[in-house]
Design a protein around this motif. Structure first.
Motif, short mmCIF file in Angstrom:
data_model
loop_
_atom_site.label_atom_id
_atom_site.label_comp_id
_atom_site.label_asym_id
_atom_site.label_seq_id
_atom_site.Cartn_x
_atom_site.Cartn_y
_atom_site.Cartn_z
N ALA A 62 0.84 -1.20 0.00
CA ALA A 62 0.00 0.00 0.00
C ALA A 62 0.87 1.24 0.00
N VAL A 63 0.31 2.32 -0.56
CA VAL A 63 0.96 3.64 -0.53
C VAL A 63 -0.07 4.64 -0.02
N ILE A 64 0.35 5.48 0.94
CA ILE A 64 -0.51 6.54 1.47
C ILE A 64 0.19 7.86 1.18
N ASN A 65 -0.40 8.67 0.33
CA ASN A 65 0.22 9.88 -0.19
C ASN A 65 -0.38 11.11 0.49
N LEU A 109 -3.59 2.67 -3.50
CA LEU A 109 -3.04 4.02 -3.32
C LEU A 109 -4.11 4.85 -2.65
N ILE A 110 -3.79 5.34 -1.45
CA ILE A 110 -4.66 6.30 -0.76
C ILE A 110 -3.99 7.66 -0.91
N SER A 111 -4.66 8.58 -1.60
CA SER A 111 -4.01 9.84 -1.96
C SER A 111 -4.80 11.03 -1.44
N GLY A 112 -4.08 12.03 -0.99
CA GLY A 112 -4.68 13.20 -0.38
C GLY A 112 -5.48 14.05 -1.35
N SER A 113 -6.41 14.77 -0.81
CA SER A 113 -7.17 15.82 -1.48
C SER A 113 -7.78 16.64 -0.35
N GLY A 153 -5.83 0.27 -11.60
CA GLY A 153 -5.76 -0.78 -12.62
C GLY A 153 -6.29 -2.08 -12.07
N ASP A 154 -6.02 -3.16 -12.77
CA ASP A 154 -6.53 -4.46 -12.35
C ASP A 154 -5.99 -4.87 -10.98
N GLN A 155 -4.77 -4.42 -10.66
CA GLN A 155 -4.15 -4.83 -9.40
C GLN A 155 -4.19 -3.74 -8.33
N THR A 156 -4.65 -2.55 -8.69
CA THR A 156 -4.57 -1.42 -7.76
C THR A 156 -5.88 -0.65 -7.72
N ARG A 157 -6.34 -0.36 -6.51
CA ARG A 157 -7.48 0.54 -6.34
C ARG A 157 -6.99 1.85 -5.75
N VAL A 158 -7.70 2.93 -6.05
CA VAL A 158 -7.30 4.27 -5.59
C VAL A 158 -8.42 4.87 -4.75
N CYS A 159 -8.06 5.36 -3.56
CA CYS A 159 -8.99 6.09 -2.70
C CYS A 159 -8.48 7.52 -2.54
N LEU A 160 -9.39 8.48 -2.57
CA LEU A 160 -9.05 9.90 -2.51
C LEU A 160 -9.61 10.50 -1.22
N LEU A 161 -8.76 11.18 -0.48
CA LEU A 161 -9.14 11.73 0.83
C LEU A 161 -9.49 13.20 0.70
N ARG A 162 -10.78 13.52 0.61
CA ARG A 162 -11.22 14.92 0.58
C ARG A 162 -11.40 15.39 2.02
N THR A 163 -10.30 15.85 2.59
CA THR A 163 -10.21 16.08 4.03
C THR A 163 -10.64 17.49 4.41
N GLY A 164 -11.39 17.59 5.50
CA GLY A 164 -11.75 18.88 6.06
C GLY A 164 -10.71 19.36 7.05
N LEU A 211 -10.10 2.31 4.95
CA LEU A 211 -9.93 2.24 3.50
C LEU A 211 -8.87 1.22 3.13
N LEU A 212 -7.82 1.11 3.94
CA LEU A 212 -6.80 0.10 3.70
C LEU A 212 -7.38 -1.31 3.76
N ASP A 213 -8.26 -1.53 4.72
CA ASP A 213 -8.71 -2.89 5.03
C ASP A 213 -9.95 -3.33 4.28
N ASN A 214 -10.60 -2.41 3.57
CA ASN A 214 -11.84 -2.76 2.87
C ASN A 214 -11.72 -2.46 1.38
N ASP A 215 -12.46 -3.21 0.59
CA ASP A 215 -12.36 -3.10 -0.87
C ASP A 215 -13.16 -1.90 -1.35
N LEU A 216 -12.59 -0.71 -1.13
CA LEU A 216 -13.26 0.54 -1.48
C LEU A 216 -12.37 1.33 -2.42
N ARG A 217 -12.99 2.23 -3.17
CA ARG A 217 -12.23 3.08 -4.09
C ARG A 217 -13.01 4.35 -4.38
#
Length: 302
Positions: A62-65, A109-113, A153-164, A211-217
């Motif tokens: 995993a990558v957390i950006n 990939l969990i990436s900031g926003s 992609g097929d091997q990677t899901r991306v989650c976007l953190l729209r943080t307050g 988000l790391l532990d569940n199949d979400l994107r």
């Protein structure tokens, strides 16, 4: 999991990394200043000085950006806007390139926003489906998200953190407000009617782990379920500190001091965590006064 974190010495990263360690994960933090990072982080955390020496992300799960120049620390001019953008876009582009160079890329990939993605929407109730206003904060966040999504992609899901606004001891919005409020000079900003989407640091960290532990994107509003108006926030902070919160900062003075970046104070979003709650995530901190009191107690104990 073996996890790479960018921005690991920032407000969120400093709380997230030790929590992940306590859960048995192996952590590598990307930093421009290893000496400073070593003084702030657990010695069990590995450090990379940038990403340029890395050929791929093979072997990581995993990558957390979370990297990016603080958005409210300086008045916005053309050069500062460019720094704000490039500090987010460039490292995200580097990460995406490493994902694509990997034979077995990390699974997530969990990436900031930020909720600034939506711009200033006034009274509109904002969920992840709400169309944004075309302001600078939207342009910054939208491009940031677009780059991150290229890793999907097929091997990677991306989650976007729209943080307050993150409530945490030592730093963030409270780091700026507490000195004024403690001497009785705190109060609402401008009309005080603008919404302030907030989240306790514990819920922020728990939501990232969720988000790391569940199949979400996709995008997630990282905010508490009950946003408040600026004047409510000021009153709650004053109450928690047992100080008056009556010194209103006029909008014209804030604009004169901050210029275009005053939208961060005078604007806001009535954002709700629709997708997080729909996924089954449970918030610990719903009530602002309780959340503030907990953070202030932690601040005092430190």
């Amino acid at each position: 999991m073996k996890i790479v974190i960018t921005g690991g010495t920032g407000l969120i990263g400093r709380h997230l990394a030790p929590r992940l360690l306590s859960l048995g994960h192996e952590i590598t933090v990307v930093t421009r200043n290893p000496e400073r990072a070593r003084s702030l982080l657990d010695p069990r955390i590995s450090l990379w000085k940038g990403l340029y020496d890395q050929a791929s992300l093979d072997g990581f799960d995993a990558v957390i950006n979370l990297a990016g120049e603080p958005i409210a620390d300086r008045r916005w001019n053309t050069a500062q806007k460019e720094r704000l953008c490039q500090s987010r876009w460039q490292i995200t582009e580097q990460l995406v390139a490493l994902f694509k160079a990997s034979a077995r890329p990390p699974a997530i990939l969990i990436s900031g926003s930020a909720t600034g993605y939506y711009g200033d929407l006034g009274e509109v109730v904002v969920t992840e489906e709400e169309p944004p206003h075309n302001e600078f904060t939207h342009k910054l966040c939208a491009r940031w998200e677009q780059i991150a999504c290229q890793a999907q992609g097929d091997q990677t899901r991306v989650c976007l953190l729209r943080t307050g606004v993150v409530l945490a001891p030592k730093g963030g919005i409270l780091g700026k407000l507490l000195p004024l409020f403690r001497i009785g000079f705190g109060g609402p900003s401008g009309s005080g009617r603008q919404y302030l989407p907030w989240i306790h640091i514990d819920d922020m960290v728990n939501a990232i782990i969720w988000l790391l532990d569940n199949d979400l994107r996709g995008p997630f509003n990282m905010v508490a379920p009950y946003p408040v108006r600026n004047e409510q926030f000021a009153h709650a902070l004053g109450h928690a500190l047992k100080r008056p919160a009556l010194v209103r900062a006029p909008a014209f003075a804030i604009r004169a001091l901050m210029g275009e970046s005053s939208v961060l104070v005078l604007g806001g979003q009535r954002a709700l965590p629709k997708r997080l709650e729909a996924s089954g995530f449970g918030f610990r901190w719903y009530d602002l006064e309780e959340a503030l009191q907990d953070v202030l107690d932690q601040t005092s104990s430190r």
